[in-house]
Design a protein around this motif. Structure first.
Motif, short mmCIF file in Angstrom:
data_model
loop_
_atom_site.label_atom_id
_atom_site.label_comp_id
_atom_site.label_asym_id
_atom_site.label_seq_id
_atom_site.Cartn_x
_atom_site.Cartn_y
_atom_site.Cartn_z
N ASN A 53 0.79 -1.23 0.00
CA ASN A 53 0.00 0.00 0.00
C ASN A 53 0.83 1.29 0.00
OD1 ASN A 53 0.80 -0.54 2.67
ND2 ASN A 53 -1.02 0.41 3.54
N GLN A 54 1.96 1.27 -0.69
CA GLN A 54 2.73 2.49 -0.92
C GLN A 54 2.91 2.66 -2.43
OE1 GLN A 54 6.36 2.26 1.39
NE2 GLN A 54 5.31 2.83 3.27
N PRO A 55 1.88 3.21 -3.10
CA PRO A 55 1.93 3.33 -4.57
C PRO A 55 3.13 4.15 -5.04
CG PRO A 55 -0.25 3.87 -3.73
CD PRO A 55 0.65 3.76 -2.54
N LEU A 56 3.64 3.76 -6.20
CA LEU A 56 4.70 4.55 -6.84
C LEU A 56 4.03 5.66 -7.63
CD1 LEU A 56 7.20 1.91 -8.24
CD2 LEU A 56 7.61 3.59 -6.47
N ASP A 57 4.17 6.88 -7.18
CA ASP A 57 3.53 8.01 -7.84
C ASP A 57 4.38 8.58 -8.97
OD1 ASP A 57 1.31 7.87 -6.14
OD2 ASP A 57 2.33 9.09 -4.63
N ASN A 58 5.68 8.29 -8.95
CA ASN A 58 6.59 8.91 -9.92
C ASN A 58 6.90 8.01 -11.12
OD1 ASN A 58 7.99 7.07 -8.39
ND2 ASN A 58 9.84 8.31 -8.23
N LEU A 59 6.21 6.85 -11.24
CA LEU A 59 6.47 5.94 -12.34
C LEU A 59 5.19 5.17 -12.67
CD1 LEU A 59 8.72 4.64 -14.17
CD2 LEU A 59 8.95 2.90 -12.38
N SER A 60 4.83 5.14 -13.95
CA SER A 60 3.66 4.38 -14.39
C SER A 60 4.13 3.06 -15.01
CB SER A 60 2.85 5.17 -15.41
OG SER A 60 3.56 5.25 -16.64
#
Length: 196
Positions: A53-60
């Motif tokens: 539950n710690q999404p990567l916001d800086n990479l899709s």
């Protein structure tokens, strides 16, 4: 090590492989505040898990595929990306349903596998691969006895893993959902242990 009884929350030796660890409100390590971790391995040699539950916001997913030089772009399918933990942040692991496996896939528990090869990303991007999964960059690791000590100090609760929790559509709600599965209202928990 004895094989794990899928009907038991822990294996015969008390290890929690395949369980979810839920950080208690008083978690001392800020990297793990309100985290839910899928424990992929737990033995006398230590433990390894992935933060869910710690999404990567800086990479899709699309950007990741591009960095790896994988086609098709745009992909036919995508999976959620998460920061799996503070160890080896550049290494990727796909936690997924066991309906798709390749050589080198590790069975975490019946129906759940872990794969660290690029083959799974190719399969997902082309519209195939496992029915459900997530990609974690990095992992959480514990040395021999370290996790066991943290469990004894009430830093973590364990809860059986299910697909609703593992592959939650809203990872920001996962910590509360895992607590609810245990029948616990997080607001009723103290941030520190007390003595009577």
């Amino acid at each position: 090590m004895a094989s794990r009884d899928p009907n038991s929350p822990t294996d015969a030796e008390g290890y929690l492989t395949g369980q979810l660890l839920v950080a208690m409100p008083g978690m001392a390590d800020p990297r793990f505040t309100r985290t839910v971790i899928c424990l992929c391995a737990h033995s006398p040699e230590g433990a390894m898990g992935l933060v869910l539950n710690q999404p990567l916001d800086n990479l899709s997913f699309d950007e990741l595929l591009g960095q790896l030089g994988l086609d098709p772009v745009p992909p036919a399918r995508r999976i959620r990306l998460t920061q799996g933990g503070p160890v080896e942040g550049g290494r990727g692991f796909v936690l997924h349903t066991a309906d798709w496996e390749t050589e080198g896939s590790l069975t975490v528990q019946p129906g759940l596998a872990l794969t660290a090869s690029v083959e799974i990303l190719k399969a997902i991007a082309s519209g195939g691969g496992p029915r459900a999964g997530l990609l974690a960059l990095g992992y959480a690791g514990w040395g021999p006895g370290q996790l066991d000590n943290e469990l004894q100090q009430n830093a973590w609760l364990s809860v059986p893993a299910d697909e609703d929790l593992l592959f939650a559509e809203q990872p920001d709600q996962l910590w509360r959902a895992a607590m609810a599965k245990l029948g616990i209202d997080p607001s009723a928990l103290s941030g520190s242990a007390g003595h009577a």
